[in-house]
Design an enzyme around this catalytic site. Structure first.
Site, PDB file in Angstrom:
ATOM      1  N   LYS A 292       1.927  -4.768   7.155  1.00  0.00           N
ATOM      2  CA  LYS A 292       2.574  -5.955   6.605  1.00  0.00           C
ATOM      3  C   LYS A 292       1.608  -6.626   5.631  1.00  0.00           C
ATOM      4  O   LYS A 292       0.413  -6.381   5.665  1.00  0.00           O
ATOM      5  CB  LYS A 292       2.960  -6.932   7.725  1.00  0.00           C
ATOM      6  CG  LYS A 292       3.985  -6.409   8.699  1.00  0.00           C
ATOM      7  CD  LYS A 292       4.391  -7.488   9.706  1.00  0.00           C
ATOM      8  CE  LYS A 292       3.223  -7.854  10.618  1.00  0.00           C
ATOM      9  NZ  LYS A 292       3.627  -8.830  11.663  1.00  0.00           N
ATOM     10  N   LYS A 293       2.157  -7.477   4.763  1.00  0.00           N
ATOM     11  CA  LYS A 293       1.321  -8.110   3.750  1.00  0.00           C
ATOM     12  C   LYS A 293       0.283  -9.043   4.364  1.00  0.00           C
ATOM     13  O   LYS A 293      -0.856  -9.087   3.941  1.00  0.00           O
ATOM     14  CB  LYS A 293       2.203  -8.888   2.752  1.00  0.00           C
ATOM     15  CG  LYS A 293       1.448  -9.363   1.522  1.00  0.00           C
ATOM     16  CD  LYS A 293       0.930  -8.192   0.710  1.00  0.00           C
ATOM     17  CE  LYS A 293       0.063  -8.652  -0.454  1.00  0.00           C
ATOM     18  NZ  LYS A 293      -0.673  -7.524  -1.052  1.00  0.00           N
TER      19      LYS A 293
END
Length: 347
Positions: free
Chosen positions: A341-342
């Site tokens: 995920k970012k």
């Protein structure tokens, strides 16, 4: 609504970097104002807090601090605060928290705790409205714009440049080494296309990659290994050239791909003998940097020459392109690596 083109975000963000560099240099006065406050406070020690790609940027800044400012510097272990509750005396200490998102809970807690214990705190982020910026006494906005791809590209390189401009201003510099980096970044991207394409073909079916560098280029080697691992799922491991000969070289053979980051200067000079040994053991060496033509390698990816302390800002650009190309060649989507995920929530 159009279908997402695999790697489209990452490719676009790599291409944006020359303009981001030029814009950041144009905002140098804002960073210099932060540097003025730091210089007035006269810190005796500098700590850097970061995770992931930002940790590699922090290591770069550690080199800058020790060499250009001649101040002792270290990297924070966030868990000493978040898990063990350590409360060291941080008077006369500068804490620089480096986070692209400014949203990591552990870095937020470290920054808040350090400020309470007397440290001068500075947040270096790409999100001006982040909790980390609010927690720190001072902040530097790297201004790279929203990054859509999970793998950090433009935010990483812009963080390097922001940290250089900050350290340079603290020592009283005028940023002259950074002034041409916008144009040089474009030259780097344009001039490395063919060599990167050849490297993609050489590494397409490789499972194991070793990256190496010395001095200022060591953070680039670390970031290179991370990019190759997270986008192409390669078993990538980074070593300082100094450490490589202390044992890991025993695992190097004709099946080993080695990405060596080497730019002109003391760090690049120190890598020559290491690469002679690695090349002699049959490894397939791809050299990246302004000194690539001077070392033992099967393939060289050129980077324009700069003062050594800003070379990492350019060195990483063709490696980002390599990671992007390899991911696509191996059937992946570098915009959406599996399991990532970012913003990673750690404590």
């Amino acid at each position: 609504m159009t279908d997402h083109q695999p790697g489209g975000h990452m490719a676009a963000e790599i291409a944006q970097q020359p303009k981001i560099f030029a814009d950041l240099v144009a905002r140098r006065d804002q960073i210099a104002a932060v540097a003025d406050v730091i210089r007035e406070r006269k810190p005796r020690f500098v700590l850097f807090g970061a995770r992931g790609s930002s940790d590699h940027a922090a290591l770069y800044a550690k080199y800058l601090t020790e060499v250009l400012l001649e101040l002792p510097a270290g990297l924070v272990s966030p868990s000493t605060t978040t898990l063990y509750g350590a409360q060291p005396d941080l008077r006369d200490v500068l804490l620089v928290s480096v986070s692209q998102s400014g949203g990591s809970p552990d870095l937020l807690e470290v920054t808040q705790s350090a400020r309470e214990r007397g440290a001068l705190t500075v947040a270096v982020t790409n999100t001006a409205s982040s909790p980390l910026n609010a927690a720190a006494e001072l902040s530097v906005d790297i201004g790279a714009g929203v990054e859509q791809a999970v793998a950090a590209t433009k935010t990483y390189s812009a963080t390097l440049l922001a940290l250089y401009l900050l350290v340079d201003a603290i020592r009283g510099g005028d940023g002259r080494a950074a002034a041409p980096l916008g144009d040089l970044a474009q030259s780097t991207l344009d001039g490395s296309v063919d060599a990167v394409s050849e490297a993609v073909q050489r590494y397409r079916f490789v499972d194991r990659v070793l990256t190496t560098g010395r001095g200022y280029s060591l953070p680039t080697a670390l970031e290179s290994a991370l990019k190759l691992a997270e986008t192409s799922y390669l078993a990538a491991r980074a070593y300082s050239g100094a450490d490589l000969l202390h044992g890991p070289v025993a695992a190097v053979d004709g099946e080993t791909a080695v990405l060596a980051v080497t730019s002109k200067g003391r760090g690049g000079d120190a890598l020559h003998d290491v690469l002679d040994v690695v090349h002699g053991r049959g490894a397939d060496v791809v050299a990246v940097g302004s000194a690539a033509s001077a070392v033992s390698a099967a393939l060289r990816i050129p980077v324009p020459e700069t003062p050594e302390e800003v070379a990492p800002i350019l060195e990483i650009l063709p490696v980002q392109r390599l990671a992007h190309g390899l991911a696509l060649a191996r059937g992946g989507d570098p915009d959406n690596p599996r399991g990532l995920k970012k913003v990673t929530q750690t404590r």
